[in-house]
Design an enzyme around this catalytic site. Structure first.
Site, PDB file in Angstrom:
ATOM      1  N   TYR A   1     -31.451 -27.762  83.629  1.00 35.01           N
ATOM      2  CA  TYR A   1     -32.112 -27.102  84.807  1.00 35.01           C
ATOM      3  C   TYR A   1     -32.588 -26.983  84.222  1.00 35.01           C
ATOM      4  O   TYR A   1     -33.191 -25.669  84.005  1.00 35.01           O
ATOM      5  CB  TYR A   1     -30.799 -26.023  84.277  1.00 35.01           C
ATOM      6  CG  TYR A   1     -30.360 -25.012  85.218  1.00 35.01           C
ATOM      7  CD1 TYR A   1     -30.053 -24.784  86.671  1.00 35.01           C
ATOM      8  CD2 TYR A   1     -30.984 -23.700  85.474  1.00 35.01           C
ATOM      9  CE1 TYR A   1     -30.256 -24.080  88.012  1.00 35.01           C
ATOM     10  CE2 TYR A   1     -30.779 -22.369  86.360  1.00 35.01           C
ATOM     11  CZ  TYR A   1     -30.227 -22.760  87.232  1.00 35.01           C
ATOM     12  OH  TYR A   1     -30.395 -21.655  88.139  1.00 35.01           O
TER      13      TYR A   1
ATOM     14  N   TYR B   1     -27.097 -16.978  87.291  1.00 31.62           N
ATOM     15  CA  TYR B   1     -25.887 -18.798  86.500  1.00 31.62           C
ATOM     16  C   TYR B   1     -26.506 -18.174  85.021  1.00 31.62           C
ATOM     17  O   TYR B   1     -27.124 -18.143  84.434  1.00 31.62           O
ATOM     18  CB  TYR B   1     -26.928 -19.412  87.661  1.00 31.62           C
ATOM     19  CG  TYR B   1     -26.262 -21.172  85.970  1.00 31.62           C
ATOM     20  CD1 TYR B   1     -24.805 -21.512  87.165  1.00 31.62           C
ATOM     21  CD2 TYR B   1     -27.660 -22.220  86.120  1.00 31.62           C
ATOM     22  CE1 TYR B   1     -24.843 -22.392  86.170  1.00 31.62           C
ATOM     23  CE2 TYR B   1     -26.688 -23.182  85.634  1.00 31.62           C
ATOM     24  CZ  TYR B   1     -24.898 -23.847  85.855  1.00 31.62           C
ATOM     25  OH  TYR B   1     -24.630 -24.572  85.224  1.00 31.62           O
TER      26      TYR B   1
END
Length: 311
Positions: free
Chosen positions: A190, A180
Site C-alpha cells: 500500500y 485505513y
C-alpha cells in the site's frame, strides 16, 4: 424505525465519492437513506455520466433496496473533482479533456455554491475519496509528484471540503471521512504515499474537529474501515490477500460487509453521537487490536524439537 434506531428524518446528507454500488460511499448513503435522510451525491467528474446512466437504467436497483422494499433515491448528483478548489486551478488540458467537457462546475468551491443554491443549509457531509496514482510502488520508489498527488486527492481534499461546506451546515451537523489502518501500521504493497495520506487524514480529523467545532459547532470524525473488495480497492492489487488475512487473524472471524460500515457511519453522523468528535473509529472486525498474525509460519512448532528456557 424502532426505538433507539438512528433517526435522520428531515436531515440533508451530501455523500462525496460515490461512483458505483460497491464501495463504502454507496453503503453509507444507503444507510443514511434508511434512517430517513435526503441524499445528495457527489461523483468524480470523469465517471459522473456513467454513474447517472447506470442509476437511471436500473443497474443499481437491487443494491438500492431498503428494509421496507422501497428503493432509496438521490435528490441530485453533482460532478466534482476535489483535487481542485477553484476553477482557476484547473489546468487547460483537464478543461479540454472530453471527460470534463460536459461539466463546467466541478471544483469544490463551485459545488459548494451549487449545493447552497439548491438546498440551502445541509446537515451531513461524507468524504469517501482516495486516489494514489503510484499506490503499487513502494514508498522508496515513489516520486514527489505521485506522493503529493496522493496527499492532495486523499487528505487535503477533506480539508478543502470542510473549509467550503462547513459554513453551509446547520449547528450540530457532522462530517465524516474514511481512513485505513495503513495510517499507523505498515501495510506492504500500500504505497505511493497513500499510507502517508491516511495518516494526514486522521491527524486533520482531530485538528478540524477542534477548529470546525469551535467555529461552526459541527462534529468531525473518521472511520478506519477494514478491507472490502470494491472496484476502487481492486486497483491496489492485493485486496483479496488483505481480506483473507483479516479473516484468519481478526478477533471476529466473519466477512466484513459494507453495510456494517454504513451503519457505523449513520450512528456517527446522527444526534445519537452528539458528544463524539475527533474520533477515528475502527470498523474492521477488530483486526486493528491484534499484534500477532495467528496464521504466520513462524508460529509452527516442530514436535520433535526440545525448547529450553533459562533466566
Amino acid at each position: 424505525m424502532g426505538e433507539g434506531s438512528v433517526d435522520l428524518r428531515g436531515k440533508k446528507a451530501l455523500v462525496i465519492g460515490v461512483g458505483d454500488d460497491q464501495g463504502y460511499g454507496f453503503a453509507i448513503a444507503k444507510e443514511l437513506a434508511e434512517a430517513g435522510a435526503e441524499i445528495i451525491i457527489g461523483t468524480w467528474t470523469p465517471i459522473v455520466k456513467i454513474f447517472k446512466t447506470s442509476w437511471e437504467g436500473g443497474k443499481f436497483d437491487e443494491s438500492r433496496k431498503l428494509s421496507d422494499g422501497s428503493l432509496f433515491n438521490i435528490s441530485k448528483v453533482y460532478s466534482i473533482d476535489a483535487v481542485f478548489d477553484r476553477q482557476e486551478q484547473v489546468p487547460q488540458d483537464v478543461k479540454e479533456n472530453k471527460r470534463y467537457a460536459s461539466s463546467s462546475s466541478y471544483t469544490v468551491e463551485e459545488v459548494a455554491e451549487a449545493v447552497s443554491d439548491d438546498f440551502g443549509k445541509i446537515d451531513i457531509v461524507v468524504h469517501s475519496l482516495a486516489n494514489g496514482p503510484e499506490v503499487k510502488k513502494p514508498l522508496l520508489e515513489t516520486s514527489r509528484e505521485g506522493y503529493l498527488a496522493a496527499v492532495s486527492s486523499s487528505s487535503y481534499s477533506f480539508v478543502s471540503i470542510v473549509q467550503h461546506f462547513g459554513p453551509l451546515m446547520h449547528e450540530g451537523g457532522a462530517i465524516l471521512n474514511l481512513s485505513y489502518i495503513a495510517s499507523n501500521r505498515v501495510i506492504p504493497g500500500y504505497g505511493g504515499g497513500m499510507s502517508s495520506a491516511k495518516a494526514a487524514l486522521e491527524s486533520d480529523t482531530r485538528t478540524l474537529a477542534f477548529e470546525a467545532g469551535r467555529k461552526w459547532k459541527i462534529r468531525v470524525n473518521s472511520i478506519s474501515a477494514g478491507p472490502l473488495k470494491s472496484r476502487a480497492a481492486k486497483a491496489i492489487g492485493f485486496i483479496g490477500d488483505m481480506i483473507n488475512f483479516s479473516a484468519a487473524n481478526a478477533p471476529l472471524q466473519k466477512d466484513l460487509s459494507s453495510q456494517e460500515i454504513g451503519q457505523a457511519a449513520a450512528f456517527l453522523l446522527s444526534p445519537m453521537a452528539s458528544a463524539i468528535t475527533g474520533e477515528v473509529l475502527h470498523v474492521d472486525n477488530g483486526l486493528h487490536a491484534m499484534g500477532l498474525a495467528l496464521d504466520s509460519q513462524s508460529l509452527s512448532h516442530n514436535k520433535d524439537a526440545e525448547t529450553t528456557c533459562s533466566v
